[in-house]
Design an enzyme around this catalytic site. Sequence first.
Site, PDB file in Angstrom:
ATOM      1  N   GLY A 200      -3.978   4.793   7.196  1.00 17.73           N
ATOM      2  CA  GLY A 200      -2.662   5.229   7.523  1.00 17.73           C
ATOM      3  C   GLY A 200      -1.498   5.129   6.290  1.00 17.73           C
ATOM      4  O   GLY A 200      -0.212   6.113   6.225  1.00 17.73           O
ATOM      5  N   ASP A 201      -0.931   4.422   5.436  1.00 17.42           N
ATOM      6  CA  ASP A 201      -0.654   3.939   4.408  1.00 17.42           C
ATOM      7  C   ASP A 201      -0.242   5.117   3.754  1.00 17.42           C
ATOM      8  O   ASP A 201       0.943   5.384   3.216  1.00 17.42           O
ATOM      9  CB  ASP A 201      -0.694   2.853   3.731  1.00 17.42           C
ATOM     10  CG  ASP A 201      -0.382   1.530   4.749  1.00 17.42           C
ATOM     11  OD1 ASP A 201       0.108   1.792   5.664  1.00 17.42           O
ATOM     12  OD2 ASP A 201      -1.228   0.453   4.875  1.00 17.42           O
TER      13      ASP A 201
ATOM     14  N   ASN B 138       0.932  -1.436  -0.222  1.00 13.68           N
ATOM     15  CA  ASN B 138       0.045  -0.020  -0.343  1.00 13.68           C
ATOM     16  C   ASN B 138       0.362   1.510   0.329  1.00 13.68           C
ATOM     17  O   ASN B 138       0.384   2.441  -0.648  1.00 13.68           O
ATOM     18  CB  ASN B 138      -0.860  -0.251   1.399  1.00 13.68           C
ATOM     19  CG  ASN B 138      -1.950  -0.977   0.874  1.00 13.68           C
ATOM     20  OD1 ASN B 138      -2.236  -1.941   0.182  1.00 13.68           O
ATOM     21  ND2 ASN B 138      -2.408  -1.482   2.475  1.00 13.68           N
TER      22      ASN B 138
END
Length: 296
Positions: free
Chosen positions: A242-243, A42
């Site tokens: 978050g990624d 990701n």
Amino acid sequence: MQVLNFGSLNIDHVYTVDHIVQPGETLSSSGRAVYYGGKGLNQSIAIAKAGIPVFHAGKVGAGSDGLLAECERYGVDTSCIERTDEETGHTFIQVDRDGQNSIVLFGGSNRSIGREHIDRVLGRFAAGDLIVLQNEINELPYIMEQAARRGMKLVLNPSPCDQALLGCDLSRVGWLILNEVEGEQIAGEREPEAILRTLAERFSETGVVLTLGDRGAYCQLDGARIFEPCCKVKPVDTTAAGDTFLGYFVAGLAEGLALPRLMRRAAAAAALAITRRGAAPSIPTRSEVTRFLEGA
């Protein structure tokens, strides 16, 4: 400057549920989808979608042709990925009606990386190159040691945070990008202010980005601190938030962007990602982020 992400590659099985299943409960799902992901993949895709060439290093097992094709489709260089007889890493993800998620991870091939593989990969990079790391692969201390020895700049996302990671020499890290849970595990503090203060004291030469979900994010470097509020959107699936933030942050570092601009762009990218389902498919392109910011 080259960018290398030495990280996980997973097949994600995503189930849509009314709520996250409780202990002892049996719950029917209203939908199921299969995506290609892993924090490593990701983040590589986010870096690529942000417009920065990125090499991904890792291991995959049987049935991974589609996963490699996914990398290549988004422009991620796969020449540092090797195959193994181990089962390809995978996850089981629940996403509830509010877009929150719960994840069970099986490491598989991600935990079969050998030092010879690591040495082959790192031998292709030089001092000043960026290396991105998470904790979904094995041999993390060795990778960090060898990358630092070569003068590479380390960006670490300490997820999942466990005893093995806490035993690593985090003083080697140039940028530590973490959420509140990971911040508490490393710093031993719960409040964002205390987490940031403790990390600054313990790792004085390390930049820190502390993400707080819908409450925004802090960036701390050399005694200075900035805060970036969260962009207000309706969440659908927070899996890749978050990624996406990290990928756009790393891309900004590679471009040499000023931190306020870099943080703003990363926050906007993460906001767009949570308005879509899935992991890699939800990550916005650079042009989408630019249009979003122009309309903000």
